[in-house]
Design a protein around this motif. Structure first.
Motif, PDB file in Angstrom:
ATOM      1  N   VAL A  82       0.600  -1.292   0.361  1.00  0.00           N
ATOM      2  CA  VAL A  82      -0.354   0.267   0.050  1.00  0.00           C
ATOM      3  C   VAL A  82       0.773   1.533  -0.149  1.00  0.00           C
ATOM      4  N   PRO A  83       0.462   2.542  -0.691  1.00  0.00           N
ATOM      5  CA  PRO A  83       1.867   3.396  -0.416  1.00  0.00           C
ATOM      6  C   PRO A  83       1.240   4.210   1.175  1.00  0.00           C
ATOM      7  N   ARG A  84       2.633   4.306   1.158  1.00  0.00           N
ATOM      8  CA  ARG A  84       2.752   4.827   2.312  1.00  0.00           C
ATOM      9  C   ARG A  84       2.157   5.544   3.089  1.00  0.00           C
ATOM     10  N   SER A  85       1.395   6.561   2.725  1.00  0.00           N
ATOM     11  CA  SER A  85       0.298   7.554   3.287  1.00  0.00           C
ATOM     12  C   SER A  85      -0.597   7.735   3.474  1.00  0.00           C
ATOM     13  N   ARG A  86      -1.557   5.886   2.626  1.00  0.00           N
ATOM     14  CA  ARG A  86      -2.697   5.496   2.851  1.00  0.00           C
ATOM     15  C   ARG A  86      -2.549   4.456   4.175  1.00  0.00           C
ATOM     16  N   PHE A  87      -1.242   3.703   4.240  1.00  0.00           N
ATOM     17  CA  PHE A  87      -0.639   3.081   5.308  1.00  0.00           C
ATOM     18  C   PHE A  87      -1.080   3.228   6.541  1.00  0.00           C
ATOM     19  N   GLU A  88      -0.141   4.851   6.967  1.00  0.00           N
ATOM     20  CA  GLU A  88       0.220   6.090   7.641  1.00  0.00           C
ATOM     21  C   GLU A  88      -1.359   6.696   8.778  1.00  0.00           C
ATOM     22  N   ALA A  89      -1.890   6.314   7.424  1.00  0.00           N
ATOM     23  CA  ALA A  89      -3.540   7.076   8.008  1.00  0.00           C
ATOM     24  C   ALA A  89      -4.114   5.539   7.907  1.00  0.00           C
ATOM     25  N   ARG A  90      -3.883   4.201   8.728  1.00  0.00           N
ATOM     26  CA  ARG A  90      -4.650   3.151   8.925  1.00  0.00           C
ATOM     27  C   ARG A  90      -4.351   2.702  10.259  1.00  0.00           C
ATOM     28  N   VAL A  91      -3.213   3.232  10.134  1.00  0.00           N
ATOM     29  CA  VAL A  91      -2.268   2.062  11.758  1.00  0.00           C
ATOM     30  C   VAL A  91      -3.333   2.771  13.259  1.00  0.00           C
ATOM     31  N   LYS A  92      -2.982   1.884  13.379  1.00  0.00           N
ATOM     32  CA  LYS A  92      -4.053   1.912  15.090  1.00  0.00           C
ATOM     33  C   LYS A  92      -2.599   2.133  15.837  1.00  0.00           C
ATOM     34  N   ARG A  93      -1.910   0.638  16.297  1.00  0.00           N
ATOM     35  CA  ARG A  93      -1.384   1.179  16.841  1.00  0.00           C
ATOM     36  C   ARG A  93      -0.092   0.458  16.152  1.00  0.00           C
ATOM     37  N   PHE A  94       0.788   0.157  16.971  1.00  0.00           N
ATOM     38  CA  PHE A  94       2.313  -0.827  16.967  1.00  0.00           C
ATOM     39  C   PHE A  94       2.003  -1.908  18.042  1.00  0.00           C
ATOM     40  N   VAL A  95       2.354  -3.066  17.613  1.00  0.00           N
ATOM     41  CA  VAL A  95       2.072  -4.042  18.598  1.00  0.00           C
ATOM     42  C   VAL A  95       3.511  -4.743  19.072  1.00  0.00           C
ATOM     43  N   GLU A  96       4.465  -4.570  18.542  1.00  0.00           N
ATOM     44  CA  GLU A  96       5.231  -4.951  18.452  1.00  0.00           C
ATOM     45  C   GLU A  96       7.032  -4.467  17.701  1.00  0.00           C
ATOM     46  N   ARG A  97       7.530  -3.660  17.903  1.00  0.00           N
ATOM     47  CA  ARG A  97       8.597  -3.106  17.941  1.00  0.00           C
ATOM     48  C   ARG A  97      10.096  -3.878  16.998  1.00  0.00           C
ATOM     49  N   ALA A  98      10.288  -3.993  15.573  1.00  0.00           N
ATOM     50  CA  ALA A  98      11.331  -5.078  15.748  1.00  0.00           C
ATOM     51  C   ALA A  98      12.589  -3.927  16.200  1.00  0.00           C
ATOM     52  N   SER A  99      13.297  -3.029  16.305  1.00  0.00           N
ATOM     53  CA  SER A  99      14.268  -2.422  16.386  1.00  0.00           C
ATOM     54  C   SER A  99      13.644  -0.695  17.029  1.00  0.00           C
ATOM     55  N   GLY A 100      15.040  -0.172  17.826  1.00  0.00           N
ATOM     56  CA  GLY A 100      14.980   0.668  18.221  1.00  0.00           C
ATOM     57  C   GLY A 100      13.564   1.253  19.559  1.00  0.00           C
ATOM     58  N   GLU A 101      13.466   2.337  19.800  1.00  0.00           N
ATOM     59  CA  GLU A 101      12.830   2.650  21.112  1.00  0.00           C
ATOM     60  C   GLU A 101      10.878   1.863  20.786  1.00  0.00           C
ATOM     61  N   PRO A 102      10.754   1.554  21.746  1.00  0.00           N
ATOM     62  CA  PRO A 102       8.657   1.956  21.502  1.00  0.00           C
ATOM     63  C   PRO A 102       8.830   2.912  22.059  1.00  0.00           C
TER      64      PRO A 102
END
Ligand SMILES: [Zn+2]
Length: 73
Positions: free
Chosen positions: A50-70
């Protein structure tokens, strides 16, 4: 720049979306990050882009972070 800061995404992140996939799943694993986001539905294992802009509009929350700060809530 005005507006929200760009979402920081990493390959391997697991996200929950606002709308369910036709299979009923809400959680996806990010497999590709670019202009388009490639992700795998963790319920039916289908891969979609999906285009990034559409993806960002659809994200509700992060369940798990692969790397970096939560991310702060
Ligand atoms: Zn699915």
């Amino acid at each position: 720049m005005a507006g929200k800061a760009p979402l920081s995404l990493n390959v391997g992140d697991v996200v929950e979306l606002r709308k369910s996939h036709p299979c009923g799943g809400y959680t996806w694993r990010i497999l590709r990050v670019g202009v388009d986001i490639g992700m795998e539905c963790l319920t039916c294992r289908r891969y979609v882009m999906v285009p990034r802009s559409r993806f960002e509009a659809r994200v509700k929350r992060f369940v798990e972070r692969a790397s970096g700060e939560p991310e702060a809530e």
